[in-house]
Design a protein around this motif. Structure first.
Motif, PDB file in Angstrom:
ATOM      1  N   GLU A  42     -11.248  -2.957 -40.397  1.00 13.36           N
ATOM      2  CA  GLU A  42      -9.866  -2.487 -40.226  1.00 13.36           C
ATOM      3  C   GLU A  42      -9.424  -1.629 -41.408  1.00 13.36           C
ATOM      4  O   GLU A  42      -8.790  -0.576 -41.232  1.00 13.36           O
ATOM      5  CB  GLU A  42      -8.932  -3.693 -40.072  1.00 13.36           C
TER       6      GLU A  42
ATOM      7  N   ALA B 166      -8.577   2.411 -41.391  1.00 12.40           N
ATOM      8  CA  ALA B 166      -7.280   2.903 -41.854  1.00 12.40           C
ATOM      9  C   ALA B 166      -7.456   3.979 -42.916  1.00 12.40           C
ATOM     10  O   ALA B 166      -6.761   5.004 -42.914  1.00 12.40           O
ATOM     11  CB  ALA B 166      -6.452   1.746 -42.412  1.00 12.40           C
TER      12      ALA B 166
ATOM     13  N   THR C 139       2.040   0.871 -42.258  1.00 13.73           N
ATOM     14  CA  THR C 139       1.999   0.010 -41.056  1.00 13.73           C
ATOM     15  C   THR C 139       2.367   0.796 -39.799  1.00 13.73           C
ATOM     16  O   THR C 139       1.842   0.516 -38.728  1.00 13.73           O
ATOM     17  CB  THR C 139       3.011  -1.144 -41.164  1.00 13.73           C
ATOM     18  N   LEU C 140       3.274   1.780 -39.946  1.00 11.91           N
ATOM     19  CA  LEU C 140       3.775   2.484 -38.768  1.00 11.91           C
ATOM     20  C   LEU C 140       2.826   3.576 -38.277  1.00 11.91           C
ATOM     21  O   LEU C 140       2.990   4.100 -37.174  1.00 11.91           O
ATOM     22  CB  LEU C 140       5.144   3.102 -39.070  1.00 11.91           C
TER      23      LEU C 140
ATOM     24  N   ASP D  24       7.424   3.936 -54.726  1.00  9.95           N
ATOM     25  CA  ASP D  24       6.838   4.457 -53.489  1.00  9.95           C
ATOM     26  C   ASP D  24       5.864   3.499 -52.804  1.00  9.95           C
ATOM     27  O   ASP D  24       5.296   3.867 -51.775  1.00  9.95           O
ATOM     28  CB  ASP D  24       6.097   5.773 -53.784  1.00  9.95           C
TER      29      ASP D  24
ATOM     30  N   GLU E 247       6.100  -8.157 -33.419  1.00 11.15           N
ATOM     31  CA  GLU E 247       5.185  -7.384 -34.260  1.00 11.15           C
ATOM     32  C   GLU E 247       5.806  -6.067 -34.710  1.00 11.15           C
ATOM     33  O   GLU E 247       5.637  -5.650 -35.861  1.00 11.15           O
ATOM     34  CB  GLU E 247       3.875  -7.132 -33.516  1.00 11.15           C
TER      35      GLU E 247
ATOM     36  N   ARG F 263       6.157  -4.721 -38.541  1.00  6.36           N
ATOM     37  CA  ARG F 263       5.605  -3.434 -38.993  1.00  6.36           C
ATOM     38  C   ARG F 263       6.688  -2.569 -39.633  1.00  6.36           C
ATOM     39  O   ARG F 263       6.459  -1.937 -40.666  1.00  6.36           O
ATOM     40  CB  ARG F 263       4.956  -2.680 -37.829  1.00  6.36           C
ATOM     41  N   ALA F 264       7.852  -2.550 -39.038  1.00  6.15           N
ATOM     42  CA  ALA F 264       8.942  -1.753 -39.607  1.00  6.15           C
ATOM     43  C   ALA F 264       9.363  -2.316 -40.966  1.00  6.15           C
ATOM     44  O   ALA F 264       9.610  -1.562 -41.911  1.00  6.15           O
ATOM     45  CB  ALA F 264      10.117  -1.728 -38.634  1.00  6.15           C
TER      46      ALA F 264
ATOM     47  N   LEU G 178       7.547  -3.825 -43.126  1.00  6.14           N
ATOM     48  CA  LEU G 178       6.521  -3.617 -44.150  1.00  6.14           C
ATOM     49  C   LEU G 178       6.161  -2.138 -44.315  1.00  6.14           C
ATOM     50  O   LEU G 178       5.199  -1.810 -45.022  1.00  6.14           O
ATOM     51  CB  LEU G 178       5.251  -4.404 -43.794  1.00  6.14           C
ATOM     52  N   ALA G 179       6.922  -1.254 -43.704  1.00  9.61           N
ATOM     53  CA  ALA G 179       6.539   0.165 -43.672  1.00  9.61           C
ATOM     54  C   ALA G 179       6.464   0.787 -45.060  1.00  9.61           C
ATOM     55  O   ALA G 179       5.731   1.749 -45.277  1.00  9.61           O
ATOM     56  CB  ALA G 179       7.511   0.954 -42.802  1.00  9.61           C
TER      57      ALA G 179
ATOM     58  N   ILE H 120       2.478  -0.319 -49.477  1.00  8.69           N
ATOM     59  CA  ILE H 120       1.161   0.311 -49.332  1.00  8.69           C
ATOM     60  C   ILE H 120       0.062  -0.710 -49.605  1.00  8.69           C
ATOM     61  O   ILE H 120       0.088  -1.429 -50.607  1.00  8.69           O
ATOM     62  CB  ILE H 120       1.018   1.506 -50.296  1.00  8.69           C
TER      63      ILE H 120
ATOM     64  N   GLY I 241      -5.878  -2.167 -43.714  1.00  8.77           N
ATOM     65  CA  GLY I 241      -5.425  -1.499 -42.502  1.00  8.77           C
ATOM     66  C   GLY I 241      -4.227  -2.194 -41.877  1.00  8.77           C
ATOM     67  O   GLY I 241      -3.880  -1.929 -40.737  1.00  8.77           O
ATOM     68  N   TYR I 242      -3.617  -3.104 -42.634  1.00  6.39           N
ATOM     69  CA  TYR I 242      -2.359  -3.793 -42.282  1.00  6.39           C
ATOM     70  C   TYR I 242      -2.495  -4.790 -41.127  1.00  6.39           C
ATOM     71  O   TYR I 242      -1.525  -5.477 -40.802  1.00  6.39           O
ATOM     72  CB  TYR I 242      -1.244  -2.786 -41.942  1.00  6.39           C
TER      73      TYR I 242
ATOM     74  N   VAL J 236       0.143  -8.033 -41.235  1.00  7.82           N
ATOM     75  CA  VAL J 236       1.138  -8.150 -40.158  1.00  7.82           C
ATOM     76  C   VAL J 236       0.951  -9.481 -39.428  1.00  7.82           C
ATOM     77  O   VAL J 236       1.927 -10.213 -39.172  1.00  7.82           O
ATOM     78  CB  VAL J 236       1.031  -6.952 -39.182  1.00  7.82           C
TER      79      VAL J 236
END
Lengths: 797, 157
Positions: free
Chosen positions: A695, A699, A731-732, B45, B123, B127-128, B130-131, B134, B139-140, B144
């Motif tokens: 994963e 990414a 994530t998005l 950031d 979900e 995701r929003a 944790l946006a 980084i 790969g999150y 999540v």
């Protein structure tokens, strides 16, 4: 993401005849989703990283970087900086021995040119090192940097590799690379006059003659960008002299032993005086397969005799760290009308940046690790790596293969389109098969050419079958009406190695404690991939105990066995192979004593959950009883063994990537909405960690495909040094993801394992380009595939 | 140089900090040996330095320590109680959501703030939330999943 297909032992175990065959598929610890051995410190924020290491009276170091892309240093005046209260040392090239070396974390002798000096009279990129300062606080060190006066003679600079190779281009290096210790010339630059750091050619068969048999010739030129590892823990280390006047270096590194050897050479110290300790590492991805800050901290610590800490800022990571080689790759191939691939050629031109660390091996791997994915009668591969006045490109996850696979797998898709063939069918017809010999690994013996590498395991057919089924390849889907979205589907395949054939050594020593627990002291470096957990599982399985009985130790060059470090997808296969040898030896020592006590032959005995078994069943003895007997009883000894592993082989993991993309035809924005990742890794020692590797790699490759590129201005200065302007995936941005693990047993690996860490980095970029072709009918041949490139391509339709 | 002294509560204990002028909250935490909160970008950031100040989720690298005067600060070190992991920490460990672990404290603290206000997230909401965080390893997928699992664990308590 919620469907994780996994079948334990689902590989081809029918290929019996190997000593491990009976163990595979009925393991108790191996193959389980064991919790990481380091989970607790990571989730509690325990101070386990090099960045958090403290010493009394510790100084803070900073580096003065060159503002010029190419210049001679005529004069440096450090008097004002030295006079600043709190400054303890200012070092320039005049204060340090001038030792030609390579910073590449490779075994001795490195296959990288010896073109670097800790500090030099000449700077070769914006960000190159000019001076080092150590001071009581970071603020004082930074103030001191601004007080160093440097007079430069600015030289003409070159940034494009094609220009750099032309006659009359500014020359970056003089061909004086005699090794200071051996006097040998193995560190030579390939052709300094033409800025060629490295050059390689691999030929197999008669390429020109085979091309004449082809019905169709397909050509294309592909470009891949300059990208950053964007590793979250920056390069950081602390160096100090202990009470015995030895130099201790606590560093965030993937290569503790290579770093110790290189530090000794650069600082002209005996290896015996240096100890490198690797604590927890916050990610590497190849950026730490290098000696970077260690000699800076060490030189300042030796000078001041105080502990010195240095950490790169995010800005420095993006301007003076290490990067992935950008490349221009030209493909030319011939096929029969029936879809038989006849001849395959690749010419890659890599941008080495200012110093050639890893340039030979990375640019070589671009063809060497990729072209063997397809059967052909003839192959031609040529690689050049050119010096330019840009920051240093080196090792990065995939090591040249992501560049090569973007070109190769885009090119294969173009061939399939020319033939009106399904790209999946074309691949099935032409890809490498189990039992094939590697056409890129030919050696001549007594006038006869033969390959020295056979693919004894190959789960690529299963990757394609199960991956395409899970994805629904060939099934109808909503292609969109172009108002504004269009959708398309693409795929790519890939392979890699497991370690570097013939250039590896790794393993562990294992010691029994009186409560039946074991210290596993490995030389392998866990950089986040989870090797401490994987190696603990291998040890626990082979010893017949559960994970709670294994205590893992990070590398300390004073006490760990020698290990080349974590790179080239080597830890599970190479270091894991060594751990298994060590554990087998320790188990035999335990059973020898138990056999004596139970009057039974050790060969007939086993250990299950720490209980000693005889052919009659469980005995009354446990491993702890044997420990007590050996430490306090009549069989007095320390049960302990070491194991190591090296091989001429490098078994290949295989990977298939399927993606669906959605393109906004008004804005040019590409979104990957769905991805299926199918990996043949031999054996998933830990399925959670294995799928995590896939994963994360996918990414990272998605960023390569769509957004990541370090940009430079016309003076060679980085324009986007930070996460605000250098876009990594969030994530998005992530697609709905399904990961499938295929286990085609590799009998030379521990419990059948090959590798997982790098190969999934190879598929996403070409799969996205192929899906965009499917969606829009346009072919994008350069990464990253930005909205601008999409709109430009649509305009040209 | 003039030295500044502030009083605040850190992880439930009252402390008195002597600050350098211009010292950020992250620098002050590190100076007081609380190093779980990571310096990753230094520019706000990446959310790697996420902490809770007076119940709000903030980036410690972008705030002056002096602004935390009289505040109630919670860092990743303050989550586990008597050696027992907080359910979010437990979920990150269970799901294999930490690889190199450097971003993990920031994710956990962001999840802590988020789950206070959204105890039953789906979900997309996770995701929003944790946006801005980084991660370069996972790969999150597993972070999540870990936040969704943490919500379950917190309900069970």
């Amino acid at each position: 993401m919620d469907n994780e297909y996994y079948e334990p032992g689902g590989g081809n175990i029918a290929d019996a005849g190997h000593q491990y065959a009976r163990q595979i598929g009925r393991t108790r610890v191996v193959g389980q989703k064991e919790r990481r051995v380091d989970a607790r410190p990571l989730v509690t924020g325990a101070p386990v990283y090099a960045a958090e290491y403290e010493q009394p009276n510790m100084l803070h170091a900073r580096i003065l970087h060159s503002p010029h892309a190419h210049a001679n240093i005529l004069h440096i005046d450090t008097s004002k900086a030295n006079a600043l209260p709190g400054v303890r040392a200012v070092l320039t090239h005049e204060d340090l021995p001038r030792v030609a070396h390579s910073t590449a974390g490779q075994p001795y002798p490195e296959t990288s040119p010896y073109d670097a000096y800790l500090l030099d009279r000449r700077v070769r990129y914006v960000g190159d090192w000019v001076a080092f300062v150590a001071a009581d606080t970071p603020a004082i060190a930074e103030e001191a940097l601004s007080m160093i006066a440097v007079e430069y003679e600015v030289l003409p600079a070159v940034f494009d590799p094609l220009e750099a190779m032309r006659e009359g281009a500014p020359q970056l290096h003089d061909p004086d690379t005699t090794h200071p210790i051996s006097g040998q010339h193995f560190g030579d630059i390939y052709d300094a006059a033409h800025n060629l750091a490295a050059h390689e050619e691999i030929h197999h068969g008669d390429f020109a003659a085979t091309m004449r048999e082809a019905d169709i010739v397909v050509e294309g030129e592909y470009r891949v960008p300059f990208i950053s590892h964007a590793v979250l823990e920056p390069h950081v280390c602390v160096a100090y002299l202990d009470g015995y006047d030895r130099l201790i270096v606590v560093s965030s590194t993937q290569v503790p032993y290579h770093t110790r050897r290189q530090l000794a050479a650069v600082l002209q110290l005996p290896i015996s005086r240096i100890r490198v300790v690797k604590p927890r590492v916050g990610g590497g991805f190849g950026s730490k397969q290098e000696m970077v800050l260690e000699p800076v901290a060490a030189a300042l610590a030796l000078n001041t005799r105080q502990p010195v800490r240095i950490e790169y800022s995010r800005q420095e990571e993006f301007t003076a760290g290490r990067f992935r080689h950008p490349m221009i790759i030209r493909m030319r191939s011939g096929v029969k009308r029936d879809g038989t691939l006849l001849a395959l050629s690749m010419h890659s031109i890599g941008n080495a940046g200012a110093y050639g660390t890893h340039s030979f091996t990375v640019t070589r791997s671009t063809g060497h690790k990729t072209l063997c994915l397809y059967r052909a009668k003839a192959y031609a591969f040529r690689a050049d790596a050119a010096y330019t006045n840009l920051p240093i490109t080196g090792a990065m996850r995939g090591y040249g293969a992501p560049q090569g696979f973007f070109a190769l797998e885009s090119h294969i898709d173009e061939i399939a389109h020319r033939l009106n063939m399904d790209p999946l069918e074309f691949r099935r017809k032409n890809h490498v098969q189990k039992g094939d010999w590697d056409p890129m690994e030919m050696v001549e013996e007594d006038g006869v050419w033969r390959s020295k590498r056979q693919f004894r395991s190959c789960g690529l057919p299963q990757c394609l079958e199960r991956g395409s089924a899970a994805f629904g390849w060939g099934k109808p889907f909503d292609r969109g009406d172009g108002k504004p979205f269009r959708r398309g589907r693409g795929m790519a395949t890939a392979m890699q190695g497991s370690g570097v054939a013939s250039f590896e050594l790794g393993g562990a020593s294992i010691k029994l404690n009186e409560d039946g627990s074991f210290n596993v002291m490995t030389g392998a470096t866990d950089i986040g991939q989870g090797s401490d957990t994987i190696l603990a599982q291998i040890a626990a399985e082979a010893l017949g105990v559960d994970m709670g009985k294994i205590i893992m130790h990070s590398v300390d060059t004073d006490s760990s066995v020698f290990d080349y470090g974590s790179y080239a997808s080597s830890t599970t296969y190479i270091s894991g192979g060594g751990v298994k040898v060590a554990a087998d030896r320790v188990r035999k020592q335990v059973l020898d004593v138990a056999g004596d006590l139970l009057d039974c032959s050790p060969e007939d005995m086993s250990i299950v959950d720490s209980v000693i078994y005889t052919p009659r069943g469980p005995s009354h003895l446990t491993v702890a009883d044997i420990a007590s007997e050996t430490l306090y009883g009549k069989h007095r000894q320390q049960i302990m063994a070491k194991g190591d592993f090296w091989t001429d082989d490098s078994p290949a993991p295989f990977f298939a990537q399927f993606v669906e993309v959605e393109v906004d035809t008004e804005t040019g924005r590409v979104r990957v909405t769905r991805a299926v990742n199918a990996l043949d890794l031999g054996k998933a020692i830990n399925p959670t960690l294995a799928s995590g590797q896939v994963e994360g790699a996918v990414a990272m490759a998605l960023g390569y495909a769509l957004s990541e590129e370090v940009k430079f201005d016309e003076q060679g200065r980085v324009r986007n040094a930070g996460f605000a302007d250098y876009k990594v995936m969030s994530t998005l941005d992530m697609p709905e993801m399904t990961t499938i693990l295929i286990e085609d047993t590799e009998y030379s690996g521990p419990f059948g394992a090959k590798s997982a860490g790098e190969v999934p980095t190879n598929g996403m970029a070409p799969a996205v380009a192929n899906a965009i072709q499917d969606a829009l009918g346009v072919r994008i041949r350069s990464l990253p595939i930005t909205p601008e490139k999409i709109l430009q391509a649509l305009d040209e339709l | 140089m003039p030295e500044l002294e502030i009083v605040l509560t850190v992880n439930g204990r009252a402390v008195r900090w002597h600050l350098e002028p211009g010292e950020t909250l992250l620098e002050a935490l590190h100076a007081h040996h609380l190093k779980g909160t990571k310096l990753i970008c230094g520019t706000g950031d990446c959310c790697g330095c996420g902490v809770m100040l007076n119940g709000n989720s903030i980036n410690a690298c972008c705030m002056l320590a002096a602004q935390a005067e009289d505040g109630d600060l919670l860092t990743v070190e303050g989550l586990a109680q008597n050696g027992k992991l907080h359910p979010i920490q437990e979920a990150f460990a269970q799901e294999g959501a930490a690889q190199c672990g450097y971003c993990t404290p920031g994710f956990i603290m962001r999840a802590y703030a988020f789950l206070q206000e959204h105890p039953h997230p789906d979900e997309a909401e996770v995701r929003a939330a944790l946006a801005g965080n980084i991660c370069r390893c996972t790969g999150y997928v597993k972070p999540v999943a870990a936040v969704l699992r943490a919500a379950e664990l917190m309900q069970e308590q």
